[in-house]
Design a protein around this motif. Structure first.
Motif, short mmCIF file in Angstrom:
data_model
loop_
_atom_site.label_atom_id
_atom_site.label_comp_id
_atom_site.label_asym_id
_atom_site.label_seq_id
_atom_site.Cartn_x
_atom_site.Cartn_y
_atom_site.Cartn_z
N SER A 11 0.82 -1.21 0.00
CA SER A 11 0.00 0.00 0.00
C SER A 11 0.86 1.26 0.00
O SER A 11 1.96 1.28 0.52
CB SER A 11 -0.92 -0.02 1.22
N ALA A 12 0.32 2.33 -0.59
CA ALA A 12 1.04 3.59 -0.71
C ALA A 12 0.15 4.74 -0.29
O ALA A 12 -1.07 4.64 -0.34
CB ALA A 12 1.49 3.79 -2.16
N ASP A 13 0.79 5.83 0.14
CA ASP A 13 0.03 6.99 0.59
C ASP A 13 0.91 8.23 0.54
O ASP A 13 2.14 8.14 0.52
CB ASP A 13 -0.46 6.78 2.01
N VAL B 186 10.35 5.75 1.34
CA VAL B 186 9.87 7.11 1.58
C VAL B 186 10.54 8.05 0.58
O VAL B 186 11.77 8.06 0.46
CB VAL B 186 10.22 7.55 3.02
N THR B 187 9.72 8.84 -0.12
CA THR B 187 10.23 9.79 -1.10
C THR B 187 9.80 11.19 -0.74
O THR B 187 8.60 11.44 -0.56
CB THR B 187 9.72 9.43 -2.51
N CYS B 188 10.75 12.09 -0.65
CA CYS B 188 10.45 13.51 -0.42
C CYS B 188 9.79 14.06 -1.67
O CYS B 188 10.31 13.91 -2.78
CB CYS B 188 11.75 14.26 -0.13
N THR B 189 8.63 14.69 -1.49
CA THR B 189 7.91 15.27 -2.63
C THR B 189 7.84 16.79 -2.56
O THR B 189 7.44 17.42 -3.54
CB THR B 189 6.49 14.69 -2.76
N GLY B 190 8.17 17.39 -1.42
CA GLY B 190 8.15 18.86 -1.34
C GLY B 190 8.05 19.38 0.07
O GLY B 190 8.07 18.64 1.05
N GLU C 141 6.73 16.99 2.88
CA GLU C 141 5.70 16.15 2.29
C GLU C 141 6.40 14.95 1.67
O GLU C 141 7.48 15.08 1.08
CB GLU C 141 4.92 16.92 1.23
N VAL C 142 5.78 13.78 1.83
CA VAL C 142 6.37 12.54 1.32
C VAL C 142 5.32 11.65 0.67
O VAL C 142 4.13 11.79 0.92
CB VAL C 142 7.07 11.72 2.44
N PHE C 143 5.82 10.76 -0.16
CA PHE C 143 5.06 9.64 -0.67
C PHE C 143 5.71 8.43 -0.02
O PHE C 143 6.94 8.29 -0.05
CB PHE C 143 5.18 9.57 -2.20
N TYR C 144 4.92 7.57 0.62
CA TYR C 144 5.52 6.40 1.28
C TYR C 144 4.70 5.17 0.94
O TYR C 144 3.50 5.23 0.72
CB TYR C 144 5.62 6.61 2.79
N GLN C 145 5.43 4.06 0.86
CA GLN C 145 4.76 2.79 0.56
C GLN C 145 5.50 1.67 1.24
O GLN C 145 6.72 1.65 1.33
CB GLN C 145 4.65 2.56 -0.93
N GLU C 146 4.70 0.72 1.75
CA GLU C 146 5.28 -0.44 2.38
C GLU C 146 5.96 -1.28 1.32
O GLU C 146 5.48 -1.41 0.19
CB GLU C 146 4.19 -1.26 3.08
N CYS C 147 7.11 -1.83 1.67
CA CYS C 147 7.81 -2.68 0.73
C CYS C 147 8.47 -3.83 1.49
O CYS C 147 8.69 -3.74 2.69
CB CYS C 147 8.86 -1.90 -0.06
N SER C 148 8.74 -4.89 0.80
CA SER C 148 9.52 -5.97 1.39
C SER C 148 10.84 -6.04 0.64
O SER C 148 10.87 -5.95 -0.58
CB SER C 148 8.77 -7.30 1.33
#
Length: 124
Positions: free
Chosen positions: A8-10, A56-60, A112-119
């Motif tokens: 999932s991502a958010d 986790v990605t920095c978006t602004g 602000e970030v975009f984050y998503q669970e990953c394995s």
């Protein structure tokens, strides 16, 4: 070689957390390094998030932060090791100082970030 699969991502807010990082809600005094984050109550899910990895990605910037805080390499993978205290938690993820500094200017304090669970699996 590493294989990464995503869940999932958010979009959300990441804040910066300075050391010490121990004890943590997930691992007590067991050191899990610095590529770590604390999750807010919703993401922590009573401890179910412990040990899970998030990209986790920095978006602004946020309205309270520095303009253009993201670095040229704005994405990291962190392990959830702690609960961000509900009273002081200002975002979804509270990144270690070292991790936050890799993706954004630490003077921003929050991004602000975009984050998503990953394995993450290492394959030799």
């Amino acid at each position: 070689m590493s294989l990464v699969s995503f869940g999932s991502a958010d979009n959300g807010i990441a804040t910066i957390n300075g050391p010490p990082y121990l004890p943590s809600a997930c691992y007590g005094f067991q050191d899990k390094g610095v590529m770590i984050a604390a999750a807010n109550e919703d993401l922590f899910q009573g401890g179910a998030a412990c040990g899970k990895y998030f990209q986790v990605t920095c978006t602004g910037e946020t309205s309270r932060g520095e303009p253009h805080p993201c670095t040229s390499t704005p994405t990291v993978t962190v392990m959830i090791t702690d609960l961000c205290p509900p009273i002081s938690c200002q975002g979804n993820l509270d990144l270690s100082h070292e991790t936050f500094s890799m993706i954004a200017n630490p003077d921003a304090g929050e991004i602000e970030v975009f984050y998503q669970e990953c394995s993450v699996m290492d394959v030799n």
